[in-house]
Write a protein that holds these residues in place. Structure first.
Motif, PDB file in Angstrom:
ATOM      1  N   ILE A 110     -48.765 -27.182 -18.384  1.00  0.00           N
ATOM      2  CA  ILE A 110     -48.618 -25.801 -17.927  1.00  0.00           C
ATOM      3  C   ILE A 110     -47.809 -25.054 -18.971  1.00  0.00           C
ATOM      4  O   ILE A 110     -46.727 -25.495 -19.364  1.00  0.00           O
ATOM      5  CB  ILE A 110     -47.922 -25.716 -16.560  1.00  0.00           C
ATOM      6  CG1 ILE A 110     -48.733 -26.470 -15.498  1.00  0.00           C
ATOM      7  CG2 ILE A 110     -47.742 -24.263 -16.130  1.00  0.00           C
ATOM      8  CD1 ILE A 110     -48.090 -26.450 -14.124  1.00  0.00           C
ATOM      9  N   VAL A 111     -48.351 -23.915 -19.426  1.00  0.00           N
ATOM     10  CA  VAL A 111     -47.671 -23.071 -20.392  1.00  0.00           C
ATOM     11  C   VAL A 111     -47.089 -21.884 -19.657  1.00  0.00           C
ATOM     12  O   VAL A 111     -47.819 -21.160 -18.956  1.00  0.00           O
ATOM     13  CB  VAL A 111     -48.630 -22.638 -21.519  1.00  0.00           C
ATOM     14  CG1 VAL A 111     -47.884 -21.764 -22.527  1.00  0.00           C
ATOM     15  CG2 VAL A 111     -49.239 -23.852 -22.212  1.00  0.00           C
ATOM     16  N   PHE A 112     -45.774 -21.663 -19.794  1.00  0.00           N
ATOM     17  CA  PHE A 112     -45.075 -20.565 -19.131  1.00  0.00           C
ATOM     18  C   PHE A 112     -44.705 -19.495 -20.151  1.00  0.00           C
ATOM     19  O   PHE A 112     -44.322 -19.802 -21.294  1.00  0.00           O
ATOM     20  CB  PHE A 112     -43.790 -21.070 -18.454  1.00  0.00           C
ATOM     21  CG  PHE A 112     -44.034 -22.056 -17.343  1.00  0.00           C
ATOM     22  CD1 PHE A 112     -44.265 -21.620 -16.051  1.00  0.00           C
ATOM     23  CD2 PHE A 112     -44.036 -23.426 -17.589  1.00  0.00           C
ATOM     24  CE1 PHE A 112     -44.473 -22.525 -15.020  1.00  0.00           C
ATOM     25  CE2 PHE A 112     -44.247 -24.330 -16.579  1.00  0.00           C
ATOM     26  CZ  PHE A 112     -44.471 -23.885 -15.291  1.00  0.00           C
ATOM     27  N   ASP A 113     -44.834 -18.236 -19.708  1.00  0.00           N
ATOM     28  CA  ASP A 113     -44.396 -17.109 -20.531  1.00  0.00           C
ATOM     29  C   ASP A 113     -42.886 -16.941 -20.343  1.00  0.00           C
ATOM     30  O   ASP A 113     -42.401 -16.761 -19.224  1.00  0.00           O
ATOM     31  CB  ASP A 113     -45.132 -15.833 -20.105  1.00  0.00           C
ATOM     32  CG  ASP A 113     -44.765 -14.645 -21.001  1.00  0.00           C
ATOM     33  OD1 ASP A 113     -44.041 -14.858 -21.999  1.00  0.00           O
ATOM     34  OD2 ASP A 113     -45.188 -13.516 -20.698  1.00  0.00           O
ATOM     35  N   ASN A 114     -42.139 -16.986 -21.453  1.00  0.00           N
ATOM     36  CA  ASN A 114     -40.678 -16.931 -21.393  1.00  0.00           C
ATOM     37  C   ASN A 114     -40.150 -15.710 -22.144  1.00  0.00           C
ATOM     38  O   ASN A 114     -39.068 -15.760 -22.740  1.00  0.00           O
ATOM     39  CB  ASN A 114     -40.085 -18.222 -21.975  1.00  0.00           C
ATOM     40  CG  ASN A 114     -38.615 -18.381 -21.658  1.00  0.00           C
ATOM     41  OD1 ASN A 114     -38.164 -18.010 -20.578  1.00  0.00           O
ATOM     42  ND2 ASN A 114     -37.842 -18.930 -22.587  1.00  0.00           N
ATOM     43  N   MET A 115     -40.890 -14.603 -22.109  1.00  0.00           N
ATOM     44  CA  MET A 115     -40.463 -13.411 -22.822  1.00  0.00           C
ATOM     45  C   MET A 115     -39.284 -12.719 -22.128  1.00  0.00           C
ATOM     46  O   MET A 115     -38.468 -12.075 -22.784  1.00  0.00           O
ATOM     47  CB  MET A 115     -41.638 -12.428 -22.943  1.00  0.00           C
ATOM     48  CG  MET A 115     -42.831 -12.984 -23.745  1.00  0.00           C
ATOM     49  SD  MET A 115     -42.369 -13.414 -25.440  1.00  0.00           S
ATOM     50  CE  MET A 115     -42.011 -11.773 -26.086  1.00  0.00           C
ATOM     51  N   ASP A 116     -39.194 -12.824 -20.804  1.00  0.00           N
ATOM     52  CA  ASP A 116     -38.081 -12.225 -20.078  1.00  0.00           C
ATOM     53  C   ASP A 116     -36.883 -13.165 -20.171  1.00  0.00           C
ATOM     54  O   ASP A 116     -36.774 -14.154 -19.430  1.00  0.00           O
ATOM     55  CB  ASP A 116     -38.480 -12.001 -18.612  1.00  0.00           C
ATOM     56  CG  ASP A 116     -37.431 -11.180 -17.859  1.00  0.00           C
ATOM     57  OD1 ASP A 116     -36.393 -10.837 -18.483  1.00  0.00           O
ATOM     58  OD2 ASP A 116     -37.655 -10.897 -16.670  1.00  0.00           O
ATOM     59  N   LYS A 117     -35.941 -12.874 -21.087  1.00  0.00           N
ATOM     60  CA  LYS A 117     -34.827 -13.787 -21.351  1.00  0.00           C
ATOM     61  C   LYS A 117     -33.824 -13.826 -20.200  1.00  0.00           C
ATOM     62  O   LYS A 117     -33.096 -14.802 -20.053  1.00  0.00           O
ATOM     63  CB  LYS A 117     -34.099 -13.378 -22.643  1.00  0.00           C
ATOM     64  CG  LYS A 117     -35.026 -13.329 -23.861  1.00  0.00           C
ATOM     65  CD  LYS A 117     -35.708 -14.672 -24.107  1.00  0.00           C
ATOM     66  CE  LYS A 117     -36.625 -14.621 -25.332  1.00  0.00           C
ATOM     67  NZ  LYS A 117     -37.353 -15.882 -25.543  1.00  0.00           N
TER      68      LYS A 117
END
Length: 420
Positions: free
Chosen positions: A81-88
């Motif tokens: 599973i790839v998660f978007d981690n742009m929101d720090k």
């Protein structure tokens, strides 16, 4: 942090690598015909999140999650599973520097399982900590709402609803951690109590006994050392005195030899004088007879003969005294020689005693060094025990950390193996 991609390979009905993309930020649904694998996608998500209850993913064991249980040539099941981690601000702890986070779980025939985060192998608790840091607990009983679960949720009691809200808010996991920490602390306190009791009842009395034995041994060593030192002083004193007596006796013997030689020379000289006097007496007697025949000088010669006779008597007396002196000196010389022999024998005996004491001193010194080494090892063991008991929790080199993994029987067996 949201899902952007799911990669399924060899998991349940997905025999080949399948990539699912296009996930929405707010709401997603999976539709399809019966048997098309809709539920397997949800099971794959739960599988990656680290679910421990296999009945939730409709399996008896991990091997059931492999495509056809590995009988079709597929021996490994992998889900990523790839998660978007742009929101720090909502990023997991320690992963703020990553723009995307990929979590992979793989299982192989035989039940071997492994986790990977961004391609690096890691432990299961690290993955659980990652998800719990963003308020996601896969082992929450309310994490999945299955068919028929909605009515049960509506009919829940206040305490159950509160528990569900706590799970949703992410506070329940910390309570579980707190309870787990309290249980761990209770076990540790119990183990510490057992160790302290063992130290008080077993180790400390033996250490005190060793300390008393060490003090007694040191006293014995001091006494033995004093005895050896005083014995050496006595032997050395006797040796020096006997040596002085031997030297003095040798000097006296030499003086007696000189005196005997002088007395011998005196006896020879006196004997020569006596011979000369005997010749003079004969000559005077012949002259007297001649004078008697002449008549006038007889009285003078007779007087001279008397004087010579007195002189001869005096010289004979002196000769007798000298002869007696020679005999006495010879007797004294024999006694001195006998004393010298006795002193030499005594000196040999003292030398043998000295050598025996020296050998005993060497053996005692070797034993003393061995006892000192044993005492040092005992002190080092005591320091290691004291240091190990005081080591921090979790330190692998501490004695406490080793004892924590043992039962009370193991602790007693460990105590029995300690040096006495």
């Amino acid at each position: 942090m949201r899902v952007t991609e799911i990669i399924i390979d060899g998991f349940k009905s997905y025999a080949v690598r399948t990539v699912i993309t296009g996930w929405d930020e707010s709401f997603n649904s999976i539709t399809g015909l019966n048997g098309s694998g809709k539920s397997n996608i949800l099971d794959a998500i739960c599988f990656v999140l680290g679910i421990t209850n296999m009945t939730t993913v409709r399996a008896q064991n991990l091997q059931d999650l492999i495509y056809k249980r590995g009988q079709a040539g597929v021996t490994t099941a992998s889900v990523t599973i790839v998660f978007d981690n742009m929101d720090k601000e909502k990023s997991p702890v320690a992963y703020e520097g990553w723009d995307s986070i990929s979590v992979t779980r793989q299982i192989m025939l035989g039940g071997v399982s492994k986790y990977l985060i961004n391609g690096s192998r890691t432990q299961q608790h690290v993955v659980q900590t990652l998800f719990q840091s963003v308020g996601l607990n896969i082992n929450n009983p309310n994490f999945l709402i299955m068919q028929g679960r909605v009515m049960k949720v509506l009919n829940m009691k206040a305490t159950e609803i509160l528990a569900m809200i706590e799970e949703a808010a992410g506070t329940r996991m910390f309570e579980d951690r707190r309870d787990k920490a309290f249980k761990t602390m209770a076990r540790k306190d119990k183990k510490v109590g057992e160790i302290n009791e063992l130290l008080k009842e077993e180790i400390e009395p033996k250490l005190e006994k060793l300390r008393s034995e060490k003090r007694a041994f040191l006293d014995f060593q001091q006494t033995q050392s004093d005895l050896e030192r005083l014995t050496k002083l006595v032997v050395a004193h006797d040796y020096v005195k006997n040596k002085q007596r031997v030297e003095q006796s040798a000097a006296e013997l030499q003086a007696k030899k000189h005196r005997v030689s002088w007395l011998g020379d005196s006896a020879v000289r006196l004997k020569g004088e006596l011979d000369n006097l005997a010749e003079d007496a004969k000559r005077v007697k012949a002259q007297r007879d001649k004078e008697l025949r002449k008549g006038s000088k007889f009285l003078a010669l007779e007087k001279e003969v008397k004087e010579k006779s007195h002189e001869i008597v005096r010289l004979n007396t002196v000769l007798d005294l000298k002869s007696n002196g020679i005999k006495e000196e010879k007797e004294k010389r024999k006694e001195i020689l006998k004393n010298v022999k006795d002193l030499e024998k005594a000196q040999e005996a003292r030398t043998k005693v000295y050598e025996q004491l020296n050998e005993a001193h060497g053996a005692a010194k070797v034993e003393y060094d061995a006892k000192c080494k044993q005492a040092e090892q005992t002190d080092e063991l005591l320091q290691e025990l004291l240091t190990g008991v005081a080591s921090r929790e979790g330190q692998e080199s501490g004695y406490q950390s080793q004892l924590q993994g043992m039962t009370l029987l193991d602790s007693v067996e460990l105590q029995l193996t300690l040096p006495r």
